[in-house]
Design a protein around this motif. Structure first.
Motif, short mmCIF file in Angstrom:
data_model
loop_
_atom_site.label_atom_id
_atom_site.label_comp_id
_atom_site.label_asym_id
_atom_site.label_seq_id
_atom_site.Cartn_x
_atom_site.Cartn_y
_atom_site.Cartn_z
N LYS A 38 0.85 -1.19 0.00
CA LYS A 38 0.00 0.00 0.00
C LYS A 38 0.88 1.24 0.00
O LYS A 38 2.07 1.17 0.28
N GLU A 51 -3.67 1.23 -3.40
CA GLU A 51 -3.64 -0.18 -3.00
C GLU A 51 -2.92 -1.00 -4.08
O GLU A 51 -2.67 -0.52 -5.19
N GLU A 52 -2.60 -2.22 -3.74
CA GLU A 52 -1.96 -3.13 -4.68
C GLU A 52 -2.79 -3.24 -5.96
O GLU A 52 -4.01 -3.42 -5.91
N HIS A 102 -8.09 2.93 -9.86
CA HIS A 102 -8.37 1.61 -9.31
C HIS A 102 -8.89 0.70 -10.43
O HIS A 102 -9.50 1.17 -11.40
#
Length: 254
Positions: A38, A51-52, A102
């Motif tokens: 992260k 995030e990943e 994302h």
């Protein structure tokens, strides 16, 4: 990473490693793919969580820094603005609502990973083509805010003057006098174009300078504050904590 990144104007720089960099600014486009872990993405005064599997896109002349978990890992590419002429008008007239993308999808990830393969020197256009395609696909998933297009040469003159004089007692009025540019225009450039007020911008330059001195010198914190352009240790400590997340003393220990 230094605040101003040294660059070859005709090359896309590519790195792999931990995403955890001090505050910096450049006129390039920066793309990060967070492979693992992260990270916190700080752009101007805003903070975003990555995030990943997320992508991060930083537009030219945006002050930014990254903080990450100890195990994070990512792929970073930095492309000169001049090399992306197909997107120059768009990059100079818009800024992202958020730099985070994302759920980019497998196709974008696979294409971006191709950028990190070993190509011969004469195949720079392949890398440029891949990056243009990646940017186009990422832009389609992002939301933007239009900004008034400014004369980039004026912006460059103002930023260059600041980079050469930030150690001095500098303010908008003194810059306006020296450059024969109206105070209101300079204020507009920082608030509308760079999304940061003038004082914070100058302090961020000073903090970057102080970081380099701390790495190479045993001078006292007070001496370093003065060399970087701060008028007091208190102001220095406050600005340093704001842009790096740590105090000058703790930074030196690390």
């Amino acid at each position: 990473m230094d605040f101003f990144v040294e660059r070859n104007l005709m090359e896309i720089r590519r790195f792999e490693g931990r995403i955890n960099f001090d505050a910096h600014l450049h006129s390039d486009v920066e793309i990060i793919y967070l492979k693992r872990g992260k990270g916190g993405v700080h752009v101007g005064s805003e903070e975003y969580a990555a995030e990943e599997g997320d992508f991060v896109v930083i537009f030219p002349n945006q002050i930014h820094r990254y903080t990450g978990s100890h195990d994070n890992m990512g792929k970073i590419s930095i492309a000169p603005y001049a090399m992306l002429h197909e997107y120059n008008e768009f990059l100079s007239s818009n800024i992202p609502v958020s730099p985070i993308v994302h759920d980019a999808g497998r196709n974008i990830k696979k294409l971006y990973k191709m950028l990190f393969r070993e190509y011969d020197l004469f195949d720079k256009e392949i890398c440029r083509g891949i990056l243009l395609a990646v940017l186009g696909m990422l832009f389609a998933k992002m939301e933007f805010v239009s900004i008034k297009r400014e004369n980039n040469s004026s912006i460059d003159v103002i930023l260059q003057y600041c980079s050469e004089n930030y150690r001095n007692d500098i303010n908008i009025d003194s810059v306006a006098r020296e450059l024969h540019i109206s105070r209101s225009y300079i204020s507009h450039i920082f608030s509308e174009k760079l999304k940061i007020n003038f004082r914070d911008y100058i302090n961020s330059l000073r903090v970057s300078c102080a970081q380099n001195i701390l790495k190479k010198s045993e001078d006292s914190i007070t001496e370093i504050a003065g060399r970087a352009g701060f008028d007091s240790v208190r102001t220095f400590n406050r600005a340093f904590l704001k842009y790096t997340g740590t105090t000058p003393s703790e930074y030196r220990k690390k």
